[in-house]
Motif scaffolding. Structure first.
Motif, PDB file in Angstrom:
ATOM      1  N   ALA A   1      54.419  54.056  37.462  1.00 44.76           N
ATOM      2  CA  ALA A   1      55.472  55.011  37.104  1.00 44.76           C
ATOM      3  C   ALA A   1      54.999  56.057  36.091  1.00 44.76           C
ATOM      4  O   ALA A   1      55.338  57.239  36.199  1.00 44.76           O
ATOM      5  N   VAL A   2      54.215  55.635  35.123  1.00 41.13           N
ATOM      6  CA  VAL A   2      53.740  56.554  34.081  1.00 41.13           C
ATOM      7  C   VAL A   2      52.960  57.714  34.705  1.00 41.13           C
ATOM      8  O   VAL A   2      53.177  58.882  34.378  1.00 41.13           O
ATOM      9  N   VAL A   3      52.078  57.381  35.625  1.00 42.53           N
ATOM     10  CA  VAL A   3      51.244  58.383  36.301  1.00 42.53           C
ATOM     11  C   VAL A   3      52.118  59.273  37.176  1.00 42.53           C
ATOM     12  O   VAL A   3      52.021  60.507  37.130  1.00 42.53           O
ATOM     13  N   ARG A   4      53.004  58.666  37.963  1.00 44.97           N
ATOM     14  CA  ARG A   4      53.870  59.438  38.862  1.00 44.97           C
ATOM     15  C   ARG A   4      54.778  60.372  38.078  1.00 44.97           C
ATOM     16  O   ARG A   4      54.962  61.528  38.452  1.00 44.97           O
TER      17      ARG A   4
ATOM     18  N   ILE B   1      57.544  69.439  47.446  1.00 49.73           N
ATOM     19  CA  ILE B   1      56.136  69.299  47.075  1.00 49.73           C
ATOM     20  C   ILE B   1      55.763  67.834  47.157  1.00 49.73           C
ATOM     21  O   ILE B   1      56.400  66.985  46.529  1.00 49.73           O
ATOM     22  N   ILE B   2      54.744  67.546  47.941  1.00 50.33           N
ATOM     23  CA  ILE B   2      54.257  66.177  48.072  1.00 50.33           C
ATOM     24  C   ILE B   2      52.896  66.113  47.402  1.00 50.33           C
ATOM     25  O   ILE B   2      51.989  66.866  47.761  1.00 50.33           O
ATOM     26  N   ALA B   3      52.785  65.245  46.423  1.00 50.03           N
ATOM     27  CA  ALA B   3      51.516  65.110  45.706  1.00 50.03           C
ATOM     28  C   ALA B   3      50.596  64.172  46.475  1.00 50.03           C
ATOM     29  O   ALA B   3      51.031  63.144  46.999  1.00 50.03           O
ATOM     30  N   ARG B   4      49.321  64.535  46.555  1.00 52.56           N
ATOM     31  CA  ARG B   4      48.325  63.691  47.214  1.00 52.56           C
ATOM     32  C   ARG B   4      47.450  63.009  46.169  1.00 52.56           C
ATOM     33  O   ARG B   4      47.480  63.357  44.993  1.00 52.56           O
ATOM     34  N   MET B   5      46.626  62.112  46.652  1.00 49.32           N
ATOM     35  CA  MET B   5      45.825  61.253  45.773  1.00 49.32           C
ATOM     36  C   MET B   5      45.140  61.940  44.578  1.00 49.32           C
ATOM     37  O   MET B   5      45.282  61.457  43.464  1.00 49.32           O
ATOM     38  N   PRO B   6      44.386  63.028  44.777  1.00 51.83           N
ATOM     39  CA  PRO B   6      43.630  63.556  43.627  1.00 51.83           C
ATOM     40  C   PRO B   6      44.489  63.935  42.417  1.00 51.83           C
ATOM     41  O   PRO B   6      43.982  64.010  41.303  1.00 51.83           O
TER      42      PRO B   6
END
Length: 120
Positions: free
Chosen positions: A59-62, A88-93
């Motif tokens: 959660a912290v990262v997201r 907006i969809i965030a991808r791995m990097p």
């Protein structure tokens, strides 16, 4: 509680609204983000919806990624075309990126999709 930043009306929250943007909008992507854009000619402002998968981290990262994206839209609100919904969809990097990198990447993909008023 007073919320600074993105007001509620500028956010896409409901699943049906997300689905509308996915089904009827256009999309553009780079390595870090996928952006869907849907015309809403009757809407005098733009709205954003964020999708940050659990694959990206805890959660912290997201939440940090979402904060960065909202901050970007807040800073750039005068350059972004109104009357549209953006998902907006965030991808791995993105989980490894700082704000400057997120900003650069979002600018790149929004420029590609034609969401900016003038070329910045």
């Amino acid at each position: 509680m007073l919320r600074l930043g993105m007001k509620k009306k500028y956010r896409i929250k409901k699943n049906e609204e997300f689905q509308q943007v996915f089904e009827h909008g256009v999309s553009m992507a780079n390595r870090q983000f996928v952006v869907y854009m849907l015309d809403r000619p009757d809407q005098p402002y733009f709205r954003i919806g964020l999708s940050v998968s659990k694959k990206l981290g805890k959660a912290v990262v997201r939440n940090r990624i979402k904060r960065y994206i909202r901050q970007f839209f807040l800073e750039m609100k005068d350059q972004i075309t109104e009357g549209k919904d953006y998902v907006i969809i965030a991808r791995m990097p993105t989980s490894e990126m700082n704000y400057a990198e997120v900003k650069k990447s979002l600018l790149h993909v929004l420029r590609k999709i034609g969401a900016l008023k003038q070329n910045i």
